[in-house]
Design a protein around this motif. Structure first.
Motif, PDB file in Angstrom:
ATOM      1  N   ILE A 106       0.829  -1.240   0.049  1.00 13.90           N
ATOM      2  CA  ILE A 106       0.006   0.099  -0.101  1.00 13.90           C
ATOM      3  C   ILE A 106       0.898   1.305  -0.010  1.00 13.90           C
ATOM      4  N   ILE A 107       1.874   1.262   0.788  1.00 10.25           N
ATOM      5  CA  ILE A 107       2.708   2.345   0.875  1.00 10.25           C
ATOM      6  C   ILE A 107       3.286   2.639  -0.333  1.00 10.25           C
ATOM      7  N   ILE A 108       3.755   1.568  -1.159  1.00  9.38           N
ATOM      8  CA  ILE A 108       4.680   1.696  -2.499  1.00  9.38           C
ATOM      9  C   ILE A 108       3.721   2.282  -3.507  1.00  9.38           C
ATOM     10  N   ILE A 109       2.328   1.806  -3.487  1.00 11.90           N
ATOM     11  CA  ILE A 109       1.354   2.290  -4.330  1.00 11.90           C
ATOM     12  C   ILE A 109       1.156   3.819  -4.240  1.00 11.90           C
ATOM     13  N   ILE A 110       1.132   4.114  -2.926  1.00 10.37           N
ATOM     14  CA  ILE A 110       0.983   5.695  -2.342  1.00 10.37           C
ATOM     15  C   ILE A 110       1.921   6.463  -3.065  1.00 10.37           C
ATOM     16  N   LEU A 111       3.314   6.022  -2.772  1.00 12.95           N
ATOM     17  CA  LEU A 111       4.206   6.824  -3.224  1.00 12.95           C
ATOM     18  C   LEU A 111       4.450   7.029  -4.829  1.00 12.95           C
ATOM     19  N   LEU A 112       4.030   5.722  -5.442  1.00 15.05           N
ATOM     20  CA  LEU A 112       4.069   5.965  -6.849  1.00 15.05           C
ATOM     21  C   LEU A 112       3.156   6.748  -7.402  1.00 15.05           C
ATOM     22  N   SER A 113       1.933   6.794  -6.735  1.00 21.09           N
ATOM     23  CA  SER A 113       0.727   7.846  -7.283  1.00 21.09           C
ATOM     24  C   SER A 113       1.108   9.071  -6.787  1.00 21.09           C
ATOM     25  N   ILE A 114       1.902   9.229  -5.548  1.00 13.42           N
ATOM     26  CA  ILE A 114       2.387  10.851  -5.539  1.00 13.42           C
ATOM     27  C   ILE A 114       3.214  11.310  -6.449  1.00 13.42           C
ATOM     28  N   LEU A 115       4.263  10.443  -6.794  1.00 15.39           N
ATOM     29  CA  LEU A 115       5.373  10.512  -7.811  1.00 15.39           C
ATOM     30  C   LEU A 115       4.592  10.880  -9.117  1.00 15.39           C
ATOM     31  N   TRP A 116       3.537  10.047  -9.631  1.00 18.53           N
ATOM     32  CA  TRP A 116       2.744  10.665 -10.872  1.00 18.53           C
ATOM     33  C   TRP A 116       2.288  11.969 -10.883  1.00 18.53           C
ATOM     34  N   ASP A 117       1.544  12.227  -9.737  1.00 19.43           N
ATOM     35  CA  ASP A 117       0.742  13.538  -9.633  1.00 19.43           C
ATOM     36  C   ASP A 117       1.845  14.561  -9.747  1.00 19.43           C
ATOM     37  N   VAL A 118       2.896  14.452  -9.028  1.00 18.05           N
ATOM     38  CA  VAL A 118       4.061  15.665  -9.364  1.00 18.05           C
ATOM     39  C   VAL A 118       4.695  15.729 -10.790  1.00 18.05           C
ATOM     40  N   ILE A 119       4.733  14.659 -11.229  1.00 16.07           N
ATOM     41  CA  ILE A 119       5.417  14.762 -12.852  1.00 16.07           C
ATOM     42  C   ILE A 119       4.102  15.377 -13.487  1.00 16.07           C
ATOM     43  N   SER A 120       2.817  14.913 -13.308  1.00 17.31           N
ATOM     44  CA  SER A 120       1.727  15.550 -13.984  1.00 17.31           C
ATOM     45  C   SER A 120       1.565  16.865 -13.707  1.00 17.31           C
ATOM     46  N   TRP A 121       1.845  17.477 -12.588  1.00 16.54           N
ATOM     47  CA  TRP A 121       2.006  18.933 -12.261  1.00 16.54           C
ATOM     48  C   TRP A 121       2.787  19.557 -13.062  1.00 16.54           C
ATOM     49  N   ARG A 122       4.141  18.983 -13.141  1.00 12.70           N
ATOM     50  CA  ARG A 122       5.405  19.581 -13.655  1.00 12.70           C
ATOM     51  C   ARG A 122       5.138  19.863 -15.355  1.00 12.70           C
ATOM     52  N   ASN A 123       4.217  18.848 -15.556  1.00 12.76           N
ATOM     53  CA  ASN A 123       3.893  18.968 -17.271  1.00 12.76           C
ATOM     54  C   ASN A 123       2.717  19.691 -17.479  1.00 12.76           C
ATOM     55  N   ARG A 124       2.048  20.326 -16.484  1.00 13.05           N
ATOM     56  CA  ARG A 124       1.105  21.366 -16.958  1.00 13.05           C
ATOM     57  C   ARG A 124       1.679  22.598 -16.853  1.00 13.05           C
ATOM     58  N   ARG A 125       1.378  23.319 -17.855  1.00 16.77           N
ATOM     59  CA  ARG A 125       1.787  24.752 -17.950  1.00 16.77           C
ATOM     60  C   ARG A 125       0.703  25.670 -18.735  1.00 16.77           C
ATOM     61  N   TYR A 126       0.978  27.198 -18.072  1.00 10.82           N
ATOM     62  CA  TYR A 126       0.237  27.734 -18.656  1.00 10.82           C
ATOM     63  C   TYR A 126       0.901  29.023 -19.431  1.00 10.82           C
ATOM     64  N   ILE A 127       0.952  29.263 -20.402  1.00 13.32           N
ATOM     65  CA  ILE A 127       1.549  29.962 -21.237  1.00 13.32           C
ATOM     66  C   ILE A 127       1.023  31.044 -22.114  1.00 13.32           C
ATOM     67  N   ILE A 128       1.405  32.463 -21.984  1.00 20.79           N
ATOM     68  CA  ILE A 128       0.859  33.471 -22.539  1.00 20.79           C
ATOM     69  C   ILE A 128       1.966  34.046 -23.341  1.00 20.79           C
ATOM     70  N   THR A 129       1.613  34.086 -24.730  1.00 22.76           N
ATOM     71  CA  THR A 129       2.371  34.622 -25.947  1.00 22.76           C
ATOM     72  C   THR A 129       1.676  35.852 -26.344  1.00 22.76           C
ATOM     73  N   ASP A 130       2.318  36.604 -27.325  1.00 21.13           N
ATOM     74  CA  ASP A 130       2.085  37.621 -27.882  1.00 21.13           C
ATOM     75  C   ASP A 130       0.823  37.691 -28.879  1.00 21.13           C
ATOM     76  N   GLN A 131       0.561  36.212 -29.270  1.00 22.23           N
ATOM     77  CA  GLN A 131      -0.531  35.839 -29.993  1.00 22.23           C
ATOM     78  C   GLN A 131      -1.760  35.009 -29.545  1.00 22.23           C
ATOM     79  N   ARG A 132      -1.530  34.383 -28.364  1.00 17.19           N
ATOM     80  CA  ARG A 132      -2.470  33.445 -27.960  1.00 17.19           C
ATOM     81  C   ARG A 132      -2.140  33.026 -26.319  1.00 17.19           C
ATOM     82  N   VAL A 133      -3.227  32.484 -25.675  1.00 19.15           N
ATOM     83  CA  VAL A 133      -3.124  31.869 -24.540  1.00 19.15           C
ATOM     84  C   VAL A 133      -3.150  30.436 -24.661  1.00 19.15           C
ATOM     85  N   MET A 134      -2.139  29.673 -24.028  1.00 27.73           N
ATOM     86  CA  MET A 134      -1.954  28.048 -24.343  1.00 27.73           C
ATOM     87  C   MET A 134      -2.111  27.420 -22.999  1.00 27.73           C
ATOM     88  N   VAL A 135      -2.636  26.081 -23.121  1.00 31.26           N
ATOM     89  CA  VAL A 135      -2.643  25.219 -21.889  1.00 31.26           C
ATOM     90  C   VAL A 135      -1.875  23.805 -22.582  1.00 31.26           C
TER      91      VAL A 135
END
Length: 241
Positions: free
Chosen positions: A75-104
């Motif tokens: 159970i502990i291993i599964i929880i830690l892997l899930s936390i790692l996945w959440d952190v990676i997903s958060w780091r790969n989510r970006r809000y970008i504003i350029t001089d032409q558009r707003v991107m996600v």
């Protein structure tokens, strides 16, 4: 596709950020607390299961202490892997504003990107909870001109800064009439242009076809009416070509 080449030629990034981690990863925090609690109680749970072994062995011939230890470890291993996945997903989510558009941009294995051009933005709305106000964050919904074109920046940090960069381009206005005149002039470069006095002169064939009515009409016709008639004739000749 999601590196620097994701930008259009000449496009510049004005602001780039990620969601506020504490707000965007509430489930991650709950998982981390659960892992800590299990680790804290691990030894006591295993010892309690070991105390039952004497009874279970005498009555049923089985033990549970070892199985409980392996279960808790899994159970502990599964929880830690899930936390790692959440952190990676958060780091790969970006809000970008350029001089032409707003991107996600988001996604780890399957990348997704959606955006809205500044010229299509009609409104920006905010929503803030008490926690978001304390952490200087907000949910920003960027409204497009059609249904289904909205973009939501959830738990975005420094919302005032994001609004500033968006408003720099959505509030500056756009001269549609000037653009139309430029396109029409470029499509008939060999003909007299709008700045050429010859363009506003009534052609001989029109004078002859209108006859006396044309003379009488010009006397009562305003400048705007004459110009409007010239534009209609100009567009009609363009279709005939």
């Amino acid at each position: 596709m999601f590196g620097r080449d994701r930008l259009h030629p000449g496009e510049r990034i004005l602001y780039e950020t990620r969601p506020r981690f504490i707000l965007n990863s509430k489930s991650t925090i709950i998982k981390a607390l659960s892992a800590v609690i299990i680790l804290y109680l691990f030894q006591g749970i295993v010892e309690g299961a070991g105390a039952l072994d004497n009874v279970l062995i005498a009555n049923y011939g089985v033990t549970v202490a070892e199985k409980v230890a392996w279960l808790l470890t899994g159970i502990i291993i599964i929880i830690l892997l899930s936390i790692l996945w959440d952190v990676i997903s958060w780091r790969n989510r970006r809000y970008i504003i350029t001089d032409q558009r707003v991107m996600v941009e988001e996604g780890v294995l399957w990348k997704r990107r959606y955006y809205i051009n500044h010229r299509k933005i009609v409104d920006v709305s905010f929503s803030q909870s008490i926690t978001e106000r304390l952490l200087d964050s907000a949910d920003l919904e960027i409204h497009g001109g059609h249904e289904g074109t909205n973009i939501i920046l959830r738990d975005a940090p420094s919302p005032s800064k994001i609004e500033y960069h968006i408003s720099r381009f959505t509030e500056r206005g756009y001269d549609d009439a000037e653009e139309i005149l430029r396109e029409l002039s470029s499509s008939r470069r060999r003909e007299p242009g709008f700045a050429d006095p010859e363009f506003w002169e009534t052609p001989e064939d029109e004078k002859e076809s209108d006859g006396k009515f044309a003379v009488d009409r010009c006397g009562d016709e305003s400048i705007m009416e004459r110009h409007s008639r010239k534009f209609k004739r100009y567009r009609r000749e363009g279709r005939d070509d």
